[in-house]
Scaffold this motif. Structure first.
Motif, PDB file in Angstrom:
ATOM      1  N   HIS A  29     112.235  37.581 -41.842  1.00  0.00           N
ATOM      2  CA  HIS A  29     111.244  36.790 -41.105  1.00  0.00           C
ATOM      3  C   HIS A  29     109.863  37.382 -41.332  1.00  0.00           C
ATOM      4  CE1 HIS A  29     109.142  34.411 -38.206  1.00  0.00           C
ATOM      5  NE2 HIS A  29     108.708  35.516 -37.621  1.00  0.00           N
ATOM      6  N   ASP A  30     108.952  36.554 -41.722  1.00  0.00           N
ATOM      7  CA  ASP A  30     107.550  36.922 -41.951  1.00  0.00           C
ATOM      8  C   ASP A  30     107.405  38.149 -42.851  1.00  0.00           C
ATOM      9  OD1 ASP A  30     104.839  36.609 -41.875  1.00  0.00           O
ATOM     10  OD2 ASP A  30     104.609  37.050 -39.747  1.00  0.00           O
ATOM     11  N   HIS A  31     108.014  38.041 -44.017  1.00  0.00           N
ATOM     12  CA  HIS A  31     107.875  39.089 -45.038  1.00  0.00           C
ATOM     13  C   HIS A  31     106.384  39.326 -45.266  1.00  0.00           C
ATOM     14  CE1 HIS A  31     107.835  40.968 -48.990  1.00  0.00           C
ATOM     15  NE2 HIS A  31     109.125  41.234 -48.834  1.00  0.00           N
ATOM     16  N   PRO A  32     105.948  40.587 -45.389  1.00  0.00           N
ATOM     17  CA  PRO A  32     104.510  40.863 -45.581  1.00  0.00           C
ATOM     18  C   PRO A  32     103.899  40.145 -46.779  1.00  0.00           C
ATOM     19  CG  PRO A  32     105.735  42.913 -45.277  1.00  0.00           C
ATOM     20  CD  PRO A  32     106.748  41.805 -45.363  1.00  0.00           C
ATOM     21  N   GLY A  33     104.708  39.827 -47.784  1.00  0.00           N
ATOM     22  CA  GLY A  33     104.199  39.150 -48.966  1.00  0.00           C
ATOM     23  C   GLY A  33     103.955  37.666 -48.771  1.00  0.00           C
ATOM     24  N   ILE A  34     104.494  37.096 -47.704  1.00  0.00           N
ATOM     25  CA  ILE A  34     104.250  35.675 -47.414  1.00  0.00           C
ATOM     26  C   ILE A  34     102.840  35.568 -46.850  1.00  0.00           C
ATOM     27  CG2 ILE A  34     104.910  33.697 -45.999  1.00  0.00           C
ATOM     28  CD1 ILE A  34     107.821  34.654 -46.202  1.00  0.00           C
ATOM     29  N   VAL A  35     101.952  34.987 -47.650  1.00  0.00           N
ATOM     30  CA  VAL A  35     100.528  34.952 -47.288  1.00  0.00           C
ATOM     31  C   VAL A  35      99.940  33.539 -47.267  1.00  0.00           C
ATOM     32  CG1 VAL A  35     100.097  37.330 -48.036  1.00  0.00           C
ATOM     33  CG2 VAL A  35      99.807  35.453 -49.674  1.00  0.00           C
ATOM     34  N   TRP A  36     100.783  32.522 -47.358  1.00  0.00           N
ATOM     35  CA  TRP A  36     100.277  31.148 -47.262  1.00  0.00           C
ATOM     36  C   TRP A  36      99.536  30.971 -45.938  1.00  0.00           C
ATOM     37  CZ3 TRP A  36      99.885  27.335 -50.759  1.00  0.00           C
ATOM     38  CH2 TRP A  36      99.546  26.062 -50.286  1.00  0.00           C
ATOM     39  N   ASP A  37     100.004  31.648 -44.900  1.00  0.00           N
ATOM     40  CA  ASP A  37      99.369  31.561 -43.593  1.00  0.00           C
ATOM     41  C   ASP A  37      97.948  32.119 -43.612  1.00  0.00           C
ATOM     42  OD1 ASP A  37     100.850  33.933 -44.102  1.00  0.00           O
ATOM     43  OD2 ASP A  37     101.008  34.414 -41.982  1.00  0.00           O
ATOM     44  N   GLU A  38      97.700  33.138 -44.424  1.00  0.00           N
ATOM     45  CA  GLU A  38      96.343  33.665 -44.574  1.00  0.00           C
ATOM     46  C   GLU A  38      95.436  32.648 -45.266  1.00  0.00           C
ATOM     47  OE1 GLU A  38      98.889  35.798 -44.638  1.00  0.00           O
ATOM     48  OE2 GLU A  38      98.205  37.382 -43.303  1.00  0.00           O
ATOM     49  N   ILE A  39      95.993  31.940 -46.226  1.00  0.00           N
ATOM     50  CA  ILE A  39      95.218  30.896 -46.914  1.00  0.00           C
ATOM     51  C   ILE A  39      94.803  29.831 -45.901  1.00  0.00           C
ATOM     52  CG2 ILE A  39      95.349  29.042 -48.646  1.00  0.00           C
ATOM     53  CD1 ILE A  39      97.209  30.986 -50.272  1.00  0.00           C
ATOM     54  N   ALA A  40      95.754  29.391 -45.083  1.00  0.00           N
ATOM     55  CA  ALA A  40      95.458  28.393 -44.044  1.00  0.00           C
ATOM     56  C   ALA A  40      94.416  28.918 -43.068  1.00  0.00           C
ATOM     57  CB  ALA A  40      96.739  28.016 -43.304  1.00  0.00           C
ATOM     58  N   GLY A  41      94.557  30.189 -42.679  1.00  0.00           N
ATOM     59  CA  GLY A  41      93.617  30.776 -41.730  1.00  0.00           C
ATOM     60  C   GLY A  41      92.195  30.803 -42.240  1.00  0.00           C
ATOM     61  N   LEU A  42      92.017  31.106 -43.527  1.00  0.00           N
ATOM     62  CA  LEU A  42      90.667  31.124 -44.084  1.00  0.00           C
ATOM     63  C   LEU A  42      90.096  29.708 -44.178  1.00  0.00           C
ATOM     64  CD1 LEU A  42      88.460  33.059 -45.061  1.00  0.00           C
ATOM     65  CD2 LEU A  42      89.242  32.619 -47.391  1.00  0.00           C
ATOM     66  N   PHE A  43      90.931  28.737 -44.515  1.00  0.00           N
ATOM     67  CA  PHE A  43      90.462  27.348 -44.529  1.00  0.00           C
ATOM     68  C   PHE A  43      89.971  26.933 -43.143  1.00  0.00           C
ATOM     69  CE2 PHE A  43      92.058  26.691 -48.756  1.00  0.00           C
ATOM     70  CZ  PHE A  43      91.414  25.560 -49.219  1.00  0.00           C
ATOM     71  N   ILE A  44      90.701  27.319 -42.098  1.00  0.00           N
ATOM     72  CA  ILE A  44      90.294  26.992 -40.731  1.00  0.00           C
ATOM     73  C   ILE A  44      88.979  27.690 -40.394  1.00  0.00           C
ATOM     74  CG2 ILE A  44      90.891  27.314 -38.284  1.00  0.00           C
ATOM     75  CD1 ILE A  44      93.887  27.043 -39.265  1.00  0.00           C
ATOM     76  N   THR A  45      88.896  28.962 -40.710  1.00  0.00           N
ATOM     77  CA  THR A  45      87.698  29.753 -40.409  1.00  0.00           C
ATOM     78  C   THR A  45      86.440  29.100 -40.959  1.00  0.00           C
ATOM     79  OG1 THR A  45      88.955  31.817 -40.424  1.00  0.00           O
ATOM     80  CG2 THR A  45      86.579  31.996 -40.778  1.00  0.00           C
ATOM     81  N   LEU A  46      86.521  28.569 -42.168  1.00  0.00           N
ATOM     82  CA  LEU A  46      85.326  28.069 -42.847  1.00  0.00           C
ATOM     83  C   LEU A  46      85.095  26.571 -42.667  1.00  0.00           C
ATOM     84  CD1 LEU A  46      85.717  30.452 -45.828  1.00  0.00           C
ATOM     85  CD2 LEU A  46      83.848  30.448 -44.176  1.00  0.00           C
ATOM     86  N   LEU A  47      85.828  25.979 -41.758  1.00  0.00           N
ATOM     87  CA  LEU A  47      85.631  24.575 -41.414  1.00  0.00           C
ATOM     88  C   LEU A  47      84.199  24.400 -40.903  1.00  0.00           C
ATOM     89  CD1 LEU A  47      87.251  21.879 -41.031  1.00  0.00           C
ATOM     90  CD2 LEU A  47      87.579  22.603 -38.678  1.00  0.00           C
ATOM     91  N   ALA A  48      83.426  23.561 -41.536  1.00  0.00           N
ATOM     92  CA  ALA A  48      82.031  23.281 -41.162  1.00  0.00           C
ATOM     93  C   ALA A  48      81.135  24.514 -41.247  1.00  0.00           C
ATOM     94  CB  ALA A  48      81.952  22.653 -39.772  1.00  0.00           C
ATOM     95  N   ALA A  49      81.489  25.447 -42.111  1.00  0.00           N
ATOM     96  CA  ALA A  49      80.665  26.649 -42.287  1.00  0.00           C
ATOM     97  C   ALA A  49      79.361  26.289 -42.985  1.00  0.00           C
ATOM     98  CB  ALA A  49      81.422  27.688 -43.118  1.00  0.00           C
ATOM     99  N   PRO A  50      78.300  27.012 -42.664  1.00  0.00           N
ATOM    100  CA  PRO A  50      77.050  26.790 -43.402  1.00  0.00           C
ATOM    101  C   PRO A  50      77.263  27.108 -44.886  1.00  0.00           C
ATOM    102  CG  PRO A  50      76.683  28.154 -41.455  1.00  0.00           C
ATOM    103  CD  PRO A  50      78.163  28.017 -41.626  1.00  0.00           C
ATOM    104  N   ALA A  51      76.465  26.472 -45.717  1.00  0.00           N
ATOM    105  CA  ALA A  51      76.578  26.694 -47.162  1.00  0.00           C
ATOM    106  C   ALA A  51      76.109  28.098 -47.515  1.00  0.00           C
ATOM    107  CB  ALA A  51      75.732  25.657 -47.911  1.00  0.00           C
TER     108      ALA A  51
END
Length: 164
Positions: A83-105
């Protein structure tokens, strides 16, 4: 053999299997040091180019990444037997996409968003850490990073309001 090495799947398995390849962030999760940071770094060029999309398309892409991520992470995790192997990082990709939602250029905002997301993903303030321990499966793998992304998004937006 060291415990961490014993639990690390062979690179050929990860790179040849589409589900593992995605779950491991296109191979970035194979990094022996800080795979979560490596996965977030792998997301940077994806987010950079996605930010050029119309806002609605960026939101739609982010939702697809999150929803698909629940299945991708769950499937990869079950097949690896961890469960949640450290190498599974798709969740980090999703997290960064969320973080930069409507971010300034600008690359500076991308960098600040990266740092904020990693900060919240590592620190796991309440309720992120609690949910991480309570929710299993693909949803559990994704949920803590989605929330870390939301925390980072709020901070980034507040910072932008103060500085722009």
């Amino acid at each position: 053999m060291e415990k961490h090495q014993a639990s690390t799947p062979p690179a050929r398995l990860i790179l040849r299997d589409p589900v593992h390849f995605l779950a491991f962030g296109f191979g970035s999760g194979l990094s022996p040091k800080a795979p979560g940071t490596a996965g977030t770094l792998a997301a940077v060029p994806l987010v950079y180019f996605a930010l050029a999309l119309p806002f609605w398309a960026y939101v739609l892409l982010t939702l697809v990444i999150i929803i698909a991520g629940v299945w991708i992470c769950d499937n990869s995790s079950k097949r690896l037997g961890v469960h949640d192997h450290p190498g599974i990082v798709w969740d980090e990709i999703a997290g960064l996409f969320i973080t930069l939602l409507a971010a300034p250029a600008g690359l500076i905002w991308l960098a600040v968003g990266f740092v904020l997301f990693r900060f919240f993903d590592i620190l796991k303030p309440w309720p992120i850490g609690w949910l991480d321990r309570q929710v299993g499966g693909g949803l559990g793998i994704m949920l803590d990073d989605v929330l870390a992304g939301i925390y980072a998004l709020i901070c980034l937006q507040l910072l932008a309001l103060l500085l722009i």
